[in-house]
Design a protein around this motif. Sequence first.
Motif, PDB file in Angstrom:
ATOM      1  N   ASP A   1     -13.150  -3.804   0.077  1.00  0.00           N
ATOM      2  CA  ASP A   1     -11.715  -3.605   0.314  1.00  0.00           C
ATOM      3  C   ASP A   1     -11.026  -3.222  -0.996  1.00  0.00           C
ATOM      4  O   ASP A   1     -11.540  -3.516  -2.084  1.00  0.00           O
ATOM      5  CB  ASP A   1     -11.103  -4.898   0.877  1.00  0.00           C
ATOM      6  CG  ASP A   1      -9.763  -4.660   1.576  1.00  0.00           C
ATOM      7  OD1 ASP A   1      -9.264  -3.505   1.548  1.00  0.00           O
ATOM      8  OD2 ASP A   1      -9.223  -5.617   2.151  1.00  0.00           O
ATOM      9  N   ARG A   2      -9.872  -2.600  -0.883  1.00  0.00           N
ATOM     10  CA  ARG A   2      -9.089  -2.253  -2.068  1.00  0.00           C
ATOM     11  C   ARG A   2      -8.566  -3.522  -2.725  1.00  0.00           C
ATOM     12  O   ARG A   2      -8.251  -4.480  -2.019  1.00  0.00           O
ATOM     13  CB  ARG A   2      -7.913  -1.349  -1.679  1.00  0.00           C
ATOM     14  CG  ARG A   2      -6.841  -2.082  -0.854  1.00  0.00           C
ATOM     15  CD  ARG A   2      -6.395  -1.264   0.316  1.00  0.00           C
ATOM     16  NE  ARG A   2      -5.255  -1.875   1.028  1.00  0.00           N
ATOM     17  CZ  ARG A   2      -5.384  -2.818   1.961  1.00  0.00           C
ATOM     18  NH1 ARG A   2      -6.562  -3.310   2.308  1.00  0.00           N
ATOM     19  NH2 ARG A   2      -4.312  -3.290   2.570  1.00  0.00           N
TER      20      ARG A   2
ATOM     21  N   ARG B   1      -4.947  -2.745  -8.682  1.00  0.00           N
ATOM     22  CA  ARG B   1      -4.506  -1.355  -8.543  1.00  0.00           C
ATOM     23  C   ARG B   1      -3.119  -1.185  -9.175  1.00  0.00           C
ATOM     24  O   ARG B   1      -2.863  -0.210  -9.887  1.00  0.00           O
ATOM     25  CB  ARG B   1      -4.475  -1.028  -7.042  1.00  0.00           C
ATOM     26  CG  ARG B   1      -4.721   0.390  -6.675  1.00  0.00           C
ATOM     27  CD  ARG B   1      -4.970   0.564  -5.197  1.00  0.00           C
ATOM     28  NE  ARG B   1      -3.893   0.050  -4.346  1.00  0.00           N
ATOM     29  CZ  ARG B   1      -3.849   0.224  -3.023  1.00  0.00           C
ATOM     30  NH1 ARG B   1      -4.791   0.906  -2.407  1.00  0.00           N
ATOM     31  NH2 ARG B   1      -2.867  -0.268  -2.323  1.00  0.00           N
TER      32      ARG B   1
ATOM     33  N   ASP C   1       0.837  -1.212   0.000  1.00  0.00           N
ATOM     34  CA  ASP C   1       0.000   0.000   0.000  1.00  0.00           C
ATOM     35  C   ASP C   1       0.868   1.255   0.000  1.00  0.00           C
ATOM     36  O   ASP C   1       0.629   2.183  -0.772  1.00  0.00           O
ATOM     37  CB  ASP C   1      -0.897   0.016   1.243  1.00  0.00           C
ATOM     38  CG  ASP C   1      -1.945  -1.080   1.217  1.00  0.00           C
ATOM     39  OD1 ASP C   1      -2.995  -0.890   0.584  1.00  0.00           O
ATOM     40  OD2 ASP C   1      -1.710  -2.135   1.836  1.00  0.00           O
TER      41      ASP C   1
END
Lengths: 119, 101, 134
Positions: A57-58, A63, A18
């Motif tokens: 959730d991510r 991503r 992250d």
Amino acid sequence: MKFGIMVSEGPYTHQASDSAYLFAQAALEKGHEIQRVFFYHDGVNNSTRMTEPPQDDRNIVTRWSKLAEEHSIDLVVCVAAAMRRGINDENLAPGFRISGLGQLVESGIQADRLMVFGD
Amino acid sequence: MLHIVNKSPFENTTLASCLRVVGKGGDNALLLIEDGVYAITKNSDAGKAVHAVMGGVKVYALMPDVEARGMQDRVLEGVTMVDYAGFVDLVIEHNNVQSWL
Amino acid sequence: MSEVAGDFDDEDGSGTIKKFMFVNRKAPYGTVYALEGLEVVLITAAFDQDVSMVFMDDGVYQLVKGQNTKAIAMKNFSPTYRALDGYDIEKLYVERDSLEMRGLSESDLLVPVEVLSSAEMQVLMNDQDVVIAF
């Protein structure tokens, strides 16, 4: 400025991926270049397309894929570390490629700064 | 050199080791991220250790990580807060960087 | 080491030599960092870079003599440290405080090292181009 990034931990257990992602995003927004992101140790687990987090959730993997696509970033997964952990071309997410440790060294040589995110 | 610490000082000796090195002079800055931000808690043992090197070492903390942990009103005086853009700037401003994993 | 170094086609041809420092602060066997870290160190030397290794905190345990992993079914990679000079990796530094805190001295280590104070370590670290911690 040209940044190289190394991610040494897998997604979700540690914050490393992250932090690396948010750092990369901020650097790109400021007009800098991310020369390569190299995934090592359990960091290779950031590259499997089998990852399915809950809806709220991510999705750490997609991503990275999206960032790579939008900014042509080279996402490299260490072959030796990946093979140890069952990551291969069959389950690799889009935008990632598997290669050797030489890619990390090259990143250290070519980038102005090599950033390490791990635990 | 920019030194980055991401571990809580209460379960890990990383901060202590980093301070042992950067506290010995030279042109060093310390950036606390992730669980490392607990080190700049006012009135804490770790906060005192960080305070002790602040004469020679500029100390920064990553605000998004401080806020995520609810520690924003407990920060030691003299610590500079940065966002991710500020983090990028710090890395550029220093000749080299080390993440103390 | 048998690791594949990867595609060298786009290798930087400028002959740039940077100072790479590998900071080892973790013990062997309990986690994989020391072993996989060593693999990076060897590849970096193959790129003819200026390599230093630092052993601090629990990283000094990587160099302790007498490691025997037979009963835990893991590879004992400590002999690799003795082979490092064959790869032109000769700069091995150990922080004195880390040794003393652990009741160890230079004679407990399986390779010759340079023991530095934390002040000397500070100077050495500041002199590097690329610092990778494992």
